[in-house]
Design an enzyme around this catalytic site. Structure first.
Site, mmCIF file in Angstrom:
data_model
loop_
_atom_site.group_PDB
_atom_site.id
_atom_site.type_symbol
_atom_site.label_atom_id
_atom_site.label_comp_id
_atom_site.label_asym_id
_atom_site.label_seq_id
_atom_site.Cartn_x
_atom_site.Cartn_y
_atom_site.Cartn_z
ATOM 1 N N ASP A 114 6.886 105.957 -14.861
ATOM 2 C CA ASP A 114 8.442 106.301 -14.327
ATOM 3 C C ASP A 114 9.024 105.114 -14.989
ATOM 4 O O ASP A 114 8.688 104.571 -15.843
ATOM 5 C CB ASP A 114 8.367 106.036 -12.821
ATOM 6 C CG ASP A 114 7.541 104.878 -12.578
ATOM 7 O OD1 ASP A 114 7.168 103.946 -13.373
ATOM 8 O OD2 ASP A 114 7.502 104.588 -11.341
ATOM 9 N N ASP A 173 5.760 102.219 1.103
ATOM 10 C CA ASP A 173 5.980 103.472 1.772
ATOM 11 C C ASP A 173 4.965 104.610 1.249
ATOM 12 O O ASP A 173 5.209 105.579 1.451
ATOM 13 C CB ASP A 173 7.539 103.840 1.542
ATOM 14 C CG ASP A 173 7.761 104.336 0.181
ATOM 15 O OD1 ASP A 173 7.024 103.982 -0.751
ATOM 16 O OD2 ASP A 173 8.760 104.397 0.144
ATOM 17 N N HIS A 184 4.470 105.355 -1.934
ATOM 18 C CA HIS A 184 4.778 105.898 -3.046
ATOM 19 C C HIS A 184 3.996 105.749 -4.250
ATOM 20 O O HIS A 184 3.123 104.617 -4.236
ATOM 21 C CB HIS A 184 6.475 105.728 -3.725
ATOM 22 C CG HIS A 184 6.427 104.372 -4.188
ATOM 23 N ND1 HIS A 184 7.637 103.683 -3.568
ATOM 24 C CD2 HIS A 184 6.353 103.689 -5.172
ATOM 25 C CE1 HIS A 184 7.893 102.583 -4.309
ATOM 26 N NE2 HIS A 184 7.021 102.728 -5.318
ATOM 27 N N GLU A 216 8.480 109.528 -3.877
ATOM 28 C CA GLU A 216 8.765 108.848 -2.531
ATOM 29 C C GLU A 216 8.257 109.856 -1.379
ATOM 30 O O GLU A 216 8.051 111.056 -1.725
ATOM 31 C CB GLU A 216 10.366 108.679 -2.450
ATOM 32 C CG GLU A 216 10.883 107.462 -3.300
ATOM 33 C CD GLU A 216 10.664 106.166 -2.836
ATOM 34 O OE1 GLU A 216 9.487 105.778 -2.537
ATOM 35 O OE2 GLU A 216 11.366 105.291 -3.264
HETATM 36 C C1 GLP Z 1 7.377 100.325 -8.223
HETATM 37 C C2 GLP Z 1 6.584 101.332 -9.164
HETATM 38 C C3 GLP Z 1 5.375 101.735 -8.772
HETATM 39 C C4 GLP Z 1 4.440 100.518 -8.224
HETATM 40 C C5 GLP Z 1 5.170 99.957 -7.069
HETATM 41 C C6 GLP Z 1 4.338 98.816 -6.375
HETATM 42 O O1 GLP Z 1 8.191 100.918 -7.428
HETATM 43 N N1 GLP Z 1 7.641 102.338 -9.570
HETATM 44 O O2 GLP Z 1 4.649 102.305 -9.887
HETATM 45 O O3 GLP Z 1 3.019 101.118 -7.980
HETATM 46 O O4 GLP Z 1 6.284 99.474 -7.382
HETATM 47 O O5 GLP Z 1 4.797 97.513 -6.946
HETATM 48 P P1 GLP Z 1 3.843 96.276 -6.981
HETATM 49 O O6 GLP Z 1 2.737 96.673 -7.609
HETATM 50 O O7 GLP Z 1 4.652 95.403 -7.249
HETATM 51 O O8 GLP Z 1 3.663 96.208 -5.379
#
Ligand code: GLP
Length: 236
Positions: free
Chosen positions: A67, A136, A138, A143
């Site tokens: 992404d 959440d 995702h 989402e």
């Molecule tokens: C972002 C990314 C996701 C990732 C998520 C969790 O929103 N788009 O791909 O998994 O954050 O992040 P973290 O690993 O910092 O908790």
């Protein structure tokens, strides 16, 4: 599903890195689906070390990231392209031209989404997809919704995601409101999926996603249907 609970983030990162390194060793031209966020940082550091020690070779690897924020180009230090260049690509011997991140600055985002899916298709799909998980549920930036979206698409980020990711930006107002994300189609078609989650704060969502009902309200729950899913979770 293999659910591996480990004692700390260090161990989680070592196991994740060794799974990725094994994939690349067994198939040097692997297509790796890569993720951003804080969760993969330990595994990326470990892979960089393994590469400089000569224990893994990324010279034939192709990567496709999940992404990108809309409106941030690769020179912006909050873009996911910048994150990948800084935390992984510049530290391993992958060829820069073999790395792809969706272009969040494309004039025609719909065309960019179609290009990204066509690219993944032309590569023969993803061999190993690495994922984190949002609070959440995702994955990538898919989402919670009433449906699972198959294709790469533009998404409006949830307020909770904007709040969670604000820690990386100067202020919450700087967090982009939209992003481009790979859809569930390419993720579910990946031959292997490796999801990593750490911290007590992720315990509830991990429980819901992997031991609760499969529903687009918890996007990661669709992974329960994947034939080769490994989840590594550390509470600390
Ligand atoms: C972002 C990314 C996701 C990732 C998520 C969790 O929103 N788009 O791909 O998994 O954050 O992040 P973290 O690993 O910092 O908790």
């Amino acid at each position: 599903m293999k659910f591996i609970k480990v004692e700390n983030y260090e161990k989680l990162s070592r196991i994740a890195a060794s799974i990725i390194a094994s994939q690349v060793t067994v198939k040097p031209c692997s297509v790796l689906g890569l993720a951003t966020g804080s969760s993969p940082l330990g595994a990326y550091a470990r892979l960089a070390q393994m590469c400089s020690d000569g224990d893994v070779d990324f010279s034939e690897v192709i990567s496709v990231n999940l992404d990108e924020y809309v409106g941030l180009d690769g020179t912006n230090d909050q873009s996911y392209r910048y994150f990948m260049d800084t935390n992984l690509f510049s530290k391993i011997n992958i060829k820069p031209e073999n790395t792809s991140v969706p272009n969040g600055c494309a004039k025609d985002l719909k065309a960019e989404c179609e290009r990204y899916d066509a690219l993944i298709e032309s590569l023969g799909g993803i061999d190993l997809q690495l994922l984190g998980i949002g609070l959440d549920g995702h994955i990538g930036f898919n989402e919670p919704d009433s449906v699972f979206t198959k294709e790469t698409h533009e998404v409006v980020l949830d307020e909770s995601t904007i709040e969670a990711n604000a820690r990386f930006f100067a202020s919450i107002d700087d967090v982009p409101k939209t992003a481009v994300t790979m859809g569930m189609g390419a993720i579910m078609k990946a031959r292997k999926v490796l999801l990593i989650a750490n911290g007590k704060g992720k315990r509830d969502i991990v429980e819901k996603a992997f031991f609760g009902p499969i529903t687009p309200a918890v996007p990661a729950s669709i992974l329960q249907l994947h034939p080769d899913l490994t989840v590594i979770y550390s509470e600390n």
